[in-house]
Design a protein around this motif. Structure first.
Motif, short mmCIF file in Angstrom:
data_model
loop_
_atom_site.label_atom_id
_atom_site.label_comp_id
_atom_site.label_asym_id
_atom_site.label_seq_id
_atom_site.Cartn_x
_atom_site.Cartn_y
_atom_site.Cartn_z
N ALA A 94 -0.34 -4.01 -11.14
CA ALA A 94 -1.63 -3.31 -11.22
C ALA A 94 -1.77 -2.43 -10.00
CB ALA A 94 -2.79 -4.29 -11.31
N VAL A 95 -2.42 -1.29 -10.18
CA VAL A 95 -2.62 -0.34 -9.09
C VAL A 95 -4.12 -0.04 -8.97
CG1 VAL A 95 -2.12 1.98 -8.23
CG2 VAL A 95 -0.36 0.69 -9.48
N SER A 96 -4.61 -0.03 -7.73
CA SER A 96 -6.03 0.26 -7.50
C SER A 96 -6.18 0.99 -6.17
CB SER A 96 -6.84 -1.05 -7.48
OG SER A 96 -8.22 -0.79 -7.28
N THR A 97 -7.05 2.00 -6.16
CA THR A 97 -7.32 2.77 -4.94
C THR A 97 -8.68 2.37 -4.37
OG1 THR A 97 -6.01 4.65 -5.70
CG2 THR A 97 -7.63 5.07 -3.98
N MET A 98 -8.70 2.04 -3.08
CA MET A 98 -9.94 1.60 -2.45
C MET A 98 -10.85 2.80 -2.18
SD MET A 98 -10.47 -0.72 1.00
CE MET A 98 -9.59 -2.10 0.26
N ARG A 124 -6.75 4.16 0.64
CA ARG A 124 -5.37 3.78 0.35
C ARG A 124 -5.25 3.21 -1.06
NH1 ARG A 124 -2.51 1.27 5.82
NH2 ARG A 124 -3.11 3.00 7.21
N THR A 125 -4.05 3.35 -1.61
CA THR A 125 -3.75 2.84 -2.95
C THR A 125 -2.88 1.60 -2.81
OG1 THR A 125 -3.90 5.03 -3.96
CG2 THR A 125 -2.67 3.34 -5.16
N TYR A 126 -3.26 0.55 -3.53
CA TYR A 126 -2.57 -0.74 -3.43
C TYR A 126 -1.94 -1.11 -4.77
CZ TYR A 126 -4.94 -1.18 1.03
OH TYR A 126 -5.37 -0.96 2.31
N SER A 130 -8.54 -5.38 -7.96
CA SER A 130 -9.46 -4.41 -7.39
C SER A 130 -9.23 -4.22 -5.91
CB SER A 130 -10.91 -4.88 -7.61
OG SER A 130 -11.83 -3.97 -7.02
N ALA A 131 -9.00 -2.96 -5.50
CA ALA A 131 -9.05 -2.59 -4.08
C ALA A 131 -10.46 -2.10 -3.84
CB ALA A 131 -8.01 -1.51 -3.78
N GLN A 132 -11.23 -2.81 -3.03
CA GLN A 132 -12.66 -2.57 -2.95
C GLN A 132 -13.16 -2.69 -1.51
OE1 GLN A 132 -13.55 -5.75 -5.69
NE2 GLN A 132 -13.81 -7.25 -4.06
N ASP A 174 0.84 -1.20 0.00
CA ASP A 174 0.00 0.00 0.00
C ASP A 174 0.87 1.25 0.00
OD1 ASP A 174 0.88 0.50 2.60
OD2 ASP A 174 -1.00 -0.07 3.56
N ASN A 175 0.24 2.42 -0.14
CA ASN A 175 1.00 3.66 -0.25
C ASN A 175 1.50 4.17 1.09
OD1 ASN A 175 -1.71 4.15 0.41
ND2 ASN A 175 -1.65 6.24 -0.35
#
Length: 275
Positions: A128-132, A113-115, A263-265, A82-83
């Motif tokens: 891959a990058v995804s923000t929850m 947070r961005t993962y 997916s960060a969900q 995570d960031n």
């Protein structure tokens, strides 16, 4: 829903049968070569169950699906960061191809947070990058009914207030009497930003009367708040049905040509009995 590369195989097989039936003299060679297998990554991290990543490879359209429906990939190096600098290592010690952390409670996702997911497999690296997103709570749930040409359809209705000034995307998984519905349910607030919304989850794709939702059925809905890139994946997958004029692979947020999504969900669940 079938994956697009399989759909192409079925269409080509139908074409071959048609050509063979129309001519007993000509030998027709369509020159269909098996494409090189591609990596398929299906991963997520949520605020309830932690991270999960499934890795497999595509199979050629000439493969025998009854013997090898999906080629899982074991032994990959999978990390999630995570960031804020927290890192988890996922392994497939329990089930080949299904990567988990040993203690999911130690790496639950946090909204905002961005993962970053990193997968190293077959001497290649995929990211891959995804923000929850911030979760949007459900205010109430109930039965909804729609009258269409073939009769009445029932389903679950979710009432919620969409936060104004923020792009929100939603995905829903629906079980009826513990049986998962394959229909893809997604929604965004493009035309309803900041409004009170009733989301009707009715399965219009089911033609079998014995499988339609009726009074007394127990319905469970998982609600996921997802980011825009993941919404595009599910939207393109839904559009890419076997009847599409030009089927292709759904839009992926994973680098290096991999299929699938990360997916960060946020996750919440509701249940109801259909009335």
């Amino acid at each position: 829903m079938k994956l697009p590369f399989r759909s192409i195989g079925y269409l080509l097989a139908s074409l071959v049968m048609t050509l063979l039936q129309s001519s007993c003299e000509d030998v027709i060679d369509l020159g269909l070569n098996n494409a090189a297998p591609k990596l398929v990554i299906e991963g997520w991290v949520d605020d309830v169950a932690g991270p999960s990543v499934t890795i497999s490879k595509t199979t050629a359209f000439t493969a025998d699906l009854s013997e090898n429906p999906q080629q899982v990939l074991s032994g990959a190096t999978v990390t999630l960061t995570d960031n804020y600098g927290h890192t988890a290592v996922l392994t497939d010690k329990v089930t080949p191809g299904q990567y988990r952390v040993e203690e999911a409670a130690n790496f639950l996702g946090k909204p905002g947070r961005t993962y970053t997911l990193k997968v190293e497999a077959d001497s290649q690296t995929y990211q891959a990058v995804s923000t929850m997103p911030i979760p949007v709570p459900i205010d109430s749930v109930g039965t909804v009914t729609s009258d269409i040409f073939d009769g009445e359809r029932k389903g679950a209705g979710l009432l919620f207030t969409d936060p104004p000034g923020v792009k929100n995307q939603y995905r829903y998984e629906v079980w009826v009497n513990d049986v998962f519905l394959k229909t893809i349910f997604i929604y965004n607030d493009k035309y309803n930003d900041g409004k009170t919304i009733t989301r009707e989850l009715i399965d219009f794709e089911e033609d079998d009367d014995d499988k339609k939702i009726v009074i007394g059925d127990r319905v469970r809905v998982n609600i996921y708040n997802i980011d825009e890139a993941v919404y595009k994946y599910w939207f393109s997958l839904d559009e890419n049905n076997p009847g599409s004029a030009a089927p292709g692979n759904p839009v992926s947020n994973i680098s290096n040509g991999a299929l699938g999504y990360f997916s960060a969900q946020t996750s919440q669940q509701v249940e109801l009995i259909i009335q």
